[in-house]
Write a protein that holds these residues in place. Structure first.
Motif, PDB file in Angstrom:
ATOM      1  N   ILE A 200       0.845  -1.202   0.000  1.00  0.00           N
ATOM      2  CA  ILE A 200       0.000   0.000   0.000  1.00  0.00           C
ATOM      3  C   ILE A 200       0.877   1.247   0.000  1.00  0.00           C
ATOM      4  O   ILE A 200       0.626   2.205  -0.743  1.00  0.00           O
ATOM      5  CB  ILE A 200      -0.946   0.009   1.219  1.00  0.00           C
ATOM      6  N   ILE A 201       1.936   1.219   0.804  1.00  0.00           N
ATOM      7  CA  ILE A 201       2.846   2.374   0.842  1.00  0.00           C
ATOM      8  C   ILE A 201       3.523   2.567  -0.507  1.00  0.00           C
ATOM      9  O   ILE A 201       3.641   3.691  -1.003  1.00  0.00           O
ATOM     10  CB  ILE A 201       3.873   2.214   1.980  1.00  0.00           C
ATOM     11  N   ASP A 202       3.954   1.475  -1.127  1.00  0.00           N
ATOM     12  CA  ASP A 202       4.553   1.560  -2.466  1.00  0.00           C
ATOM     13  C   ASP A 202       3.613   2.289  -3.433  1.00  0.00           C
ATOM     14  O   ASP A 202       4.053   3.096  -4.255  1.00  0.00           O
ATOM     15  CB  ASP A 202       4.856   0.161  -3.024  1.00  0.00           C
ATOM     16  N   GLN A 220      -2.483   4.389  12.060  1.00  0.00           N
ATOM     17  CA  GLN A 220      -1.241   4.800  12.726  1.00  0.00           C
ATOM     18  C   GLN A 220      -0.069   3.929  12.283  1.00  0.00           C
ATOM     19  O   GLN A 220       1.041   4.430  12.058  1.00  0.00           O
ATOM     20  CB  GLN A 220      -1.409   4.718  14.243  1.00  0.00           C
ATOM     21  N   MET A 221      -0.305   2.636  12.147  1.00  0.00           N
ATOM     22  CA  MET A 221       0.751   1.731  11.682  1.00  0.00           C
ATOM     23  C   MET A 221       1.188   2.115  10.271  1.00  0.00           C
ATOM     24  O   MET A 221       2.391   2.093   9.946  1.00  0.00           O
ATOM     25  CB  MET A 221       0.238   0.298  11.729  1.00  0.00           C
ATOM     26  N   TYR A 222       0.243   2.476   9.424  1.00  0.00           N
ATOM     27  CA  TYR A 222       0.520   2.953   8.058  1.00  0.00           C
ATOM     28  C   TYR A 222       1.389   4.215   8.119  1.00  0.00           C
ATOM     29  O   TYR A 222       2.415   4.320   7.418  1.00  0.00           O
ATOM     30  CB  TYR A 222      -0.821   3.211   7.376  1.00  0.00           C
ATOM     31  N   GLN A 227       6.691   7.113   7.834  1.00  0.00           N
ATOM     32  CA  GLN A 227       7.704   7.965   8.481  1.00  0.00           C
ATOM     33  C   GLN A 227       9.048   7.246   8.571  1.00  0.00           C
ATOM     34  O   GLN A 227      10.105   7.880   8.389  1.00  0.00           O
ATOM     35  CB  GLN A 227       7.220   8.370   9.876  1.00  0.00           C
ATOM     36  N   ALA A 228       9.022   5.941   8.838  1.00  0.00           N
ATOM     37  CA  ALA A 228      10.272   5.188   8.902  1.00  0.00           C
ATOM     38  C   ALA A 228      10.968   5.169   7.544  1.00  0.00           C
ATOM     39  O   ALA A 228      12.198   5.206   7.451  1.00  0.00           O
ATOM     40  CB  ALA A 228       9.985   3.761   9.367  1.00  0.00           C
ATOM     41  N   ARG A 229      10.166   5.151   6.485  1.00  0.00           N
ATOM     42  CA  ARG A 229      10.721   5.084   5.135  1.00  0.00           C
ATOM     43  C   ARG A 229      11.215   6.441   4.644  1.00  0.00           C
ATOM     44  O   ARG A 229      12.205   6.522   3.913  1.00  0.00           O
ATOM     45  CB  ARG A 229       9.670   4.537   4.166  1.00  0.00           C
TER      46      ARG A 229
END
Length: 499
Positions: A200-202, A220-222, A227-229
């Motif tokens: 999904i992030i991709d 929030q996990m999304y 943010q980590a990426r």
């Protein structure tokens, strides 16, 4: 490109709101209409014949003929429906079964009929149109929208499609939104939540995301993964992000961390969808509460919470409820659920129009010693403690009784909390939780002051504890929720090692 969606949405919103005003002005009459229509439609079903629907002429008659049931009590009828028998609870066969996980019933199959499915979809649509009508903001419709949901893939059971409600709803997203809806169908069908989230992030990270929808802990996990990426706040990754749509849990425990992740305050819209029907949505950014949808193919009854476990509780219609009191919600639906206890409790905050807040689950409470602490109270206590130390960010929490402390001494309530950012003074935070809970619940206060209970204990869990727990239960992501409290230690004892 001409922003067609955002331009057309405003007159459509005005039309929908004008239609809504018509039944808002006649709430009791609207509900009576639906009771009559439901009974007439189902009088020749097996359930209708067994309960003498043809002889029912009033709400009082209905109460005499049809007792309150939960899923277990209705199961003999549902099983006939799941085996493909027609005309059992509702004319014909259902279009779908919404598959849900029950706390006591295992897998539950909630029927969705051709008459009910449109109301499920229109509830979500009208929540957005209400926002557009009130604020005049519709530009988000011309950007990208994401619905973090369960897989739309379905199985069949005797010719009837079976899936998660959020997945079923995916099949009915209006055509005019499909072209800007994310994630892709293929990504949405991935079962493993963490794999799905990365995909999904991709697909979204470089898109003009304007609306994000989902249950707060999974959104929030999304955000955390993004943010980590990227090392950026969400507002810098998605500068067009305008509206957050959520439901399923109380937003307050998650609000501070979500807004911190976003980096700015944005508008939010709360919805109250259930497999049994779309019950309410936030119709205003100004007025508190969710508008109770009284013209959605459902006749509601409300049982005062303090009477629920008595032999003959009162079953009130909409015209008999009072502001400020807790009620268990009972539903009679155009998919064939009759006097059905969905397990939720609500409190009315307005009667003109009828607006509610969801206060918890009728079976989710702590009353190991007669205190009957409910979800609304622990969430208010948490909000109070966070307000006293605003740097605090809570990821998730749950509460359970410790009846026989292994360390000895008086029993207590144990709060198991995962902090994204802990309070500066953890002991003061614990005291603030306890002090506020004694103000909110007189029975808890009496037990504390009477030395029956000692003051609550706080266990701080390591980062990622609740994700580990949900993953171990096979309930990571989608529409799954952590139980806020329980009257036993089933959840607490599995979380306890994750300190």
């Amino acid at each position: 490109m001409v922003p067609i969606r955002s331009v057309l949405a405003k007159p459509v919103a005005a039309w929908v709101i004008s239609k809504r005003r018509q039944w808002e002005r006649k709430p009791a009459e609207t509900q009576q209409f639906w009771l009559n229509k439901l009974l007439d439609s189902a009088r020749n079903t097996e359930f209708g014949r067994n309960h003498f629907f043809k002889d029912i002429h009033s709400h009082a008659d209905f109460q005499q003929a049809v007792p309150i049931r939960d899923y277990e009590a209705l199961k003999p009828y549902v099983e006939k429906v799941t085996h493909g028998e027609p005309d059992i609870l509702w004319p014909g066969k259902p279009l779908y079964f919404a598959k849900t996980s029950g706390t006591t019933s295992g897998i539950k199959y909630i029927p969705l009929s051709k008459e009910s499915i449109g109301f499920h979809i229109n509830g979500a649509r009208d929540a957005l149109l209400s926002y557009i009508h009130e604020t005049g903001r519709s530009e988000f419709l011309d950007k990208k929208l994401i619905f973090l949901s369960g897989s739309p893939e379905m199985t069949t059971k005797h010719g009837i499609h079976v899936g998660r409600l959020s997945g079923i709803s995916n099949h009915h997203v209006p055509g005019y939104l499909r072209t800007n809806q994310l994630p892709s169908w293929e990504t949405n069908c991935i079962d493993d939540w963490e794999t799905k989230l990365d995909r999904i992030i991709d697909e979204t990270i470089h898109q003009p995301m304007s609306l994000i929808s989902g249950i707060p802990p999974w959104v929030q996990m999304y955000f955390d993964r993004i943010q980590a990426r990227t090392g950026k706040k969400i507002k810098d990754v998605f500068p067009d992000f305008q509206v957050f749509v959520y439901g399923g849990v109380n937003f307050e425990p998650y609000r501070a961390k979500l807004y911190d992740s976003i980096g700015k305050k944005i508008d939010s819209i709360e919805t109250y969808p259930a497999s049994e029907g779309f019950i309410a949505y936030q119709d205003s950014q100004v007025h508190p509460g969710l508008l109770m949808l009284l013209n959605q193919g459902i006749f509601y009854e409300f049982i005062p919470v303090e009477e629920f476990f008595t032999e003959k509780p009162r079953r009130l219609s909409i015209g008999e409820v009072e502001v400020g009191k807790n009620y268990a919600v009972i539903m009679n639906t155009n998919a064939g659920l009759w006097a059905y206890n969905i397990g939720d409790t609500v409190k009315f905050v307005s009667k003109d129009p009828y607006r509610i807040i969801v206060t918890g689950r009728i079976k989710h409470f702590i009353s190991a010693f007669g205190e009957h602490v409910i979800g609304e109270e622990v969430e208010k206590a948490m909000a109070y403690a966070v307000s006293r130390q605003p740097e605090t960010q809570v990821v998730e929490f749950t509460v359970a009784p410790q009846v026989a402390p292994p360390e000895g001494g008086l029993p207590y309530h144990e709060w198991l909390i995962e902090f994204a950012n802990p309070p500066h003074d953890l002991e003061q935070f614990r005291q603030d939780l306890d002090t506020n809970l004694t103000k909110l619940n007189v029975y808890y206060d009496d037990l504390i002051s009477g030395n029956i209970l000692q003051r609550l204990q706080l266990t701080s869990l390591r980062r990622g504890a609740f994700i580990e727990f949900m993953k171990s239960q096979g309930k990571l992501g989608g529409q799954n929720k952590v139980p806020r409290l329980a009257n036993d230690r089933t959840v607490a004892d599995q979380l306890k090692p994750l300190v």
